[in-house]
Design a protein around this motif. Structure first.
Motif, short mmCIF file in Angstrom:
data_model
loop_
_atom_site.label_atom_id
_atom_site.label_comp_id
_atom_site.label_asym_id
_atom_site.label_seq_id
_atom_site.Cartn_x
_atom_site.Cartn_y
_atom_site.Cartn_z
N LEU A 1 57.61 79.92 -8.44
CA LEU A 1 58.99 80.36 -8.66
C LEU A 1 59.87 79.20 -9.09
O LEU A 1 60.72 79.34 -9.97
CB LEU A 1 59.54 80.99 -7.37
CG LEU A 1 58.93 82.33 -6.96
CD1 LEU A 1 59.46 82.75 -5.60
CD2 LEU A 1 59.26 83.40 -8.00
N LYS A 2 59.64 78.02 -8.51
CA LYS A 2 60.44 76.86 -8.86
C LYS A 2 60.18 76.45 -10.32
O LYS A 2 61.12 76.14 -11.06
CB LYS A 2 60.11 75.70 -7.92
CG LYS A 2 61.02 74.49 -8.12
CD LYS A 2 60.69 73.42 -7.08
CE LYS A 2 61.60 72.19 -7.28
NZ LYS A 2 61.28 71.11 -6.32
N LYS B 1 59.14 78.35 -12.71
CA LYS B 1 59.72 79.35 -13.59
C LYS B 1 61.22 79.18 -13.73
O LYS B 1 61.77 79.30 -14.83
CB LYS B 1 59.40 80.76 -13.06
CG LYS B 1 59.81 81.86 -14.02
CD LYS B 1 59.37 83.21 -13.52
CE LYS B 1 59.78 84.29 -14.52
NZ LYS B 1 59.39 85.64 -14.06
N GLU B 2 61.91 78.89 -12.64
CA GLU B 2 63.36 78.69 -12.70
C GLU B 2 63.69 77.47 -13.54
O GLU B 2 64.64 77.47 -14.32
CB GLU B 2 63.92 78.54 -11.29
CG GLU B 2 63.90 79.85 -10.50
CD GLU B 2 64.36 79.65 -9.07
OE1 GLU B 2 64.65 78.48 -8.70
OE2 GLU B 2 64.43 80.65 -8.33
N GLU B 3 62.91 76.38 -13.41
CA GLU B 3 63.15 75.19 -14.21
C GLU B 3 62.93 75.48 -15.70
O GLU B 3 63.67 75.00 -16.55
CB GLU B 3 62.24 74.05 -13.76
CG GLU B 3 62.62 73.50 -12.40
CD GLU B 3 61.66 72.41 -11.94
OE1 GLU B 3 60.68 72.16 -12.69
OE2 GLU B 3 61.89 71.81 -10.88
N VAL C 1 63.35 78.32 -17.16
CA VAL C 1 64.46 79.14 -17.65
C VAL C 1 65.71 78.30 -17.83
O VAL C 1 66.45 78.45 -18.80
CB VAL C 1 64.72 80.31 -16.67
CG1 VAL C 1 65.98 81.06 -17.06
CG2 VAL C 1 63.53 81.25 -16.66
N GLU C 2 65.97 77.38 -16.87
CA GLU C 2 67.19 76.58 -16.94
C GLU C 2 67.13 75.54 -18.06
O GLU C 2 68.15 75.13 -18.59
CB GLU C 2 67.43 75.88 -15.60
CG GLU C 2 67.81 76.85 -14.49
CD GLU C 2 67.95 76.14 -13.15
OE1 GLU C 2 67.71 74.92 -13.13
OE2 GLU C 2 68.28 76.81 -12.16
#
Length: 283
Positions: free
Chosen positions: A85-86, A88-90, A92-93
């Protein structure tokens, strides 16, 4: 999609661990009761108690080991999902690198269209002279003796209208009609004078006309008979006041007849001539 799955696995893991902790507590409680009861009972009961305790002890130890292993496994799963999840968030950001603008090319100037040269007028073709119409060939005179000689080879005892129609042409048939010889008797001269007077006065030349078929003549006359207005009236084949009769082709003719009449059809002439007879035009 990964967040709901991680949450679901975490809930399942927590529920399983809680169930196993409850089972361990129950086993531990039963094991403690067995040990206390073993001290108070008799020697026989004390000897039997360790057997039950020996069964509960290993079960408790195995359950405790499994609980620890499962806790470690579920903890590892949660850590892996957290890392995913981490990441994936990175991803996206992190902003996408801006693409360098493509260099703009200046359009080349279009060449000015040159005026097309005007086509020279073509000279008009001279009119061709009209071809002179070819003179139509003059119809050759028909040799009247030729059809007669040809018909003599086709004469038969009997003939039908179909056979006669196909035997010779209509033009030949018209040349086979014979003309009646002129009669110089005073009666004929008087009759001619009467006809001339009728023509001058505008009255019709013939007052009563009728027709008769060839097969009727074949049925009512003998072979080589001479057929004319008088003989046909005597046999009742035509009305007595008839002064004009036309012979038509029909059925079959099996007699040699000499027929005098004011008019004939082509098929009637063919049938009469092809059976050895004569078709005579009577004025």
């Amino acid at each position: 999609m990964l967040i709901p799955i991680a949450g679901l696995i975490s809930l399942i893991a927590s529920a399983v661990i809680l169930v196993e902790i409850v089972i361990l507590c129950i086993l531990y409680k039963k094991l403690s009761k067995k040990r206390k009861a073993a001290k108070k009972e008799t020697l026989y009961a004390a000897a039997a108690a360790p057997a039950g305790a020996a069964f509960l002890g290993p079960a408790f130890v195995v359950s405790a080991i499994l609980l620890v292993l499962e806790a470690i496994f579920y903890l590892w799963l949660i850590i892996c999902f957290a890392r995913l999840l981490k990441d994936k968030e990175e991803a996206v950001e992190q902003p996408e690198p801006e693409s360098e603008p493509e260099p703009e090319f200046e359009p080349e100037p279009e060449p000015e269209p040159q005026p097309e040269p005007e086509p020279e007028p073509e000279p008009e073709p001279e009119p061709e002279p009209e071809p002179e119409p070819e003179p139509e060939p003059e119809p050759q005179p028909i040799d009247e003796t030729a059809p007669v000689a040809e018909v003599e080879t086709l004469v038969r005892d009997a003939i039908t209208i179909t056979e006669a129609h196909d035997a010779i042409s209509d033009d030949f048939a018209l040349h086979l009609i014979e003309e009646a010889p002129a009669d110089i008797a005073p009666v004929v001269v008087a009759a001619a004078a009467v006809e001339e007077q009728a023509e001058e006065s505008g009255e019709p030349r013939y007052k009563s006309k009728t027709i008769i078929n060839v097969d009727t003549l074949s049925e009512n006359f003998e072979n080589y008979a001479h057929v004319n207005l008088e003989t046909m009236k005597e046999k009742g084949l035509i009305p007595q006041k008839t002064d004009f009769v036309k012979v038509l082709g029909r059925g079959m003719l099996d007699k040699h007849l000499i027929v005098e009449a004011q008019d004939f059809s082509a098929d009637a002439v063919k049938m009469i001539v092809l059976t050895g007879g004569h078709a005579i035009h009577k004025k």
